[in-house]
Write an enzyme that holds these catalytic residues in place. Structure first.
Site, PDB file in Angstrom:
ATOM      1  N   ASP A  94       0.826  -1.211   0.000  1.00 22.93           N
ATOM      2  CA  ASP A  94       0.000   0.000   0.000  1.00 22.93           C
ATOM      3  C   ASP A  94       0.866   1.270   0.000  1.00 22.93           C
ATOM      4  OD1 ASP A  94      -2.474   1.294  -0.023  1.00 22.93           O
ATOM      5  OD2 ASP A  94      -3.269   0.069   1.613  1.00 22.93           O
ATOM      6  N   ASP A 149      -9.471   3.656  -3.710  1.00 25.57           N
ATOM      7  CA  ASP A 149     -10.233   2.479  -3.289  1.00 25.57           C
ATOM      8  C   ASP A 149     -11.645   2.463  -3.867  1.00 25.57           C
ATOM      9  OD1 ASP A 149      -8.062   1.723  -1.820  1.00 25.57           O
ATOM     10  OD2 ASP A 149      -8.930   2.227   0.137  1.00 25.57           O
TER      11      ASP A 149
END
Length: 350
Positions: A94, A149
């Protein structure tokens, strides 16, 4: 994964996301949270492997993960060695808490660390597309996120701590111009699937179909323990999955967009094609499709339906037909019709 038919449908990885972390020891090695993983990650990996599956894990290029747990900054090689010793097969990496970092350097560092650790691991870059990884990450990661996201919504934007979470259609629209960068071993990742997380069955089916057409990794994001039969059937539709997994690895091309109607094509091996009609709107739509010639400049594939008759199969309804007559269909609201086209073999005349 096994009992629901997911493994049989082709799903291979069980991925642990954020919040598995415990603390680093005096030497800097990361350990799992003892309450959540009392037997440790190695025991879990062994169990997953015994089911014929693979195990994925999560880390972050920054000091901390998105949930505030220890990231891998300055510990990349140690973490990769640890993951290898546990039997990890997949690393999601991430991009939280990375202010001032160079994305190319950060992801190349972890790539090199994984290679040096000596165990093959799929490297999934979750950089949210902020630094256009499709331009530089072909030899860095096996996939890279192209957007922020996803959120379980057909057409909306939800603000969160680090970014705006985006809906199915918003993410779809941001794939424009990216197909040339996708291919075997380096995929545009449109984020995990939201099938079974609150959208309608039509929306879920369309979402799954679009991700399949665009050759995005298919990563189930729902609770497999409590999914409905409708959700299970969508996620395990082998005809849709086969289009996603086609060996040519070509991302779909949008060839028509007018009002709420879009038409997408995807060249497949053996001179076959996938064809998808998308109704973005909340109203049903009647459509008559005339079989005009198709050409994809990227793959150099083309078809003239006046010269070659194709048989089509609807991968959802299983209806069949051919290209000798125009296709007349009603497309349900927020839904798709998805066809697989195969050249029709003419019968031999004796």
């Amino acid at each position: 994964m096994v009992n629901t038919g997911m493994k049989d449908a082709g799903y291979e990885y069980v991925n642990i996301d954020d919040c598995w972390h415990g603390e680093r020891d005096a030497l800097g090695f990361i350990h799992a949270n003892k309450k959540r993983f009392p037997s440790g990650i190695k025991a879990l990996a062994d169990y997953v492997h015994a089911q014929g599956l693979k195990l994925g894990i999560y880390s972050d290029a920054g000091t901390t993960t998105c949930a505030g747990h220890p990231g891998s900054l300055h510990y990349e090689y140690q973490d990769a060695i640890t993951y290898a010793s546990w039997g990890i097969d997949y690393v999601k990496y991430d991009w939280c808490d990375t202010e001032g970092l160079d994305a190319q350097i950060a992801y190349k560092t972890m790539r090199d660390a994984i290679k040096k650790a000596g165990r093959p691991m799929l490297f999934s870059m979750c950089e949210w597309g902020e630094n256009k990884p499709w331009l530089w990450a072909k030899d860095v990661g096996h996939s890279w996120r192209t957007t922020g996201d996803i959120y379980a919504c057909w057409d909306c934007v939800i603000s969160t701590r680090y970014m705006s979470s985006q809906s199915v259609l918003r993410i779809l629209d941001q794939q424009e111009g990216l197909r040339e960068y996708a291919g075997a071993g380096h995929w545009n990742d449109m984020d995990m699937l939201e099938v079974g997380n609150g959208m309608s069955a039509n929306e879920d089916g369309a979402h799954f179909s679009l991700w399949a057409m665009l050759a995005s990794p298919l990563i189930a994001g729902n609770d497999l323990r409590n999914m409905s039969e409708t959700t299970r059937k969508i996620l395990t539709n082998k005809d849709v999955i086969a289009i996603n997994q086609d060996k040519l690895g070509i991302q779909a091309l949008r060839i028509f967009s007018e009002g709420a109607l879009e038409i997408w094509i995807k060249p497949l091996e053996n001179n076959e094609w996938a064809l998808l009609f998308l109704n973005r709107s909340a109203q049903p739509m009647a459509h008559t499709h005339v079989w005009n010639p198709l050409r994809d400049e990227l793959s150099k594939r083309s078809v003239n339906f006046n010269k070659t008759i194709y048989q089509w199969t609807d991968v959802w309804s299983k209806a069949v037909g051919d290209t000798q007559q125009p296709l007349k269909k009603e497309i349900a609201p927020k839904s798709v019709i998805m066809l697989r086209l195969k050249p029709k073999i003419k019968p031999a005349i004796l």
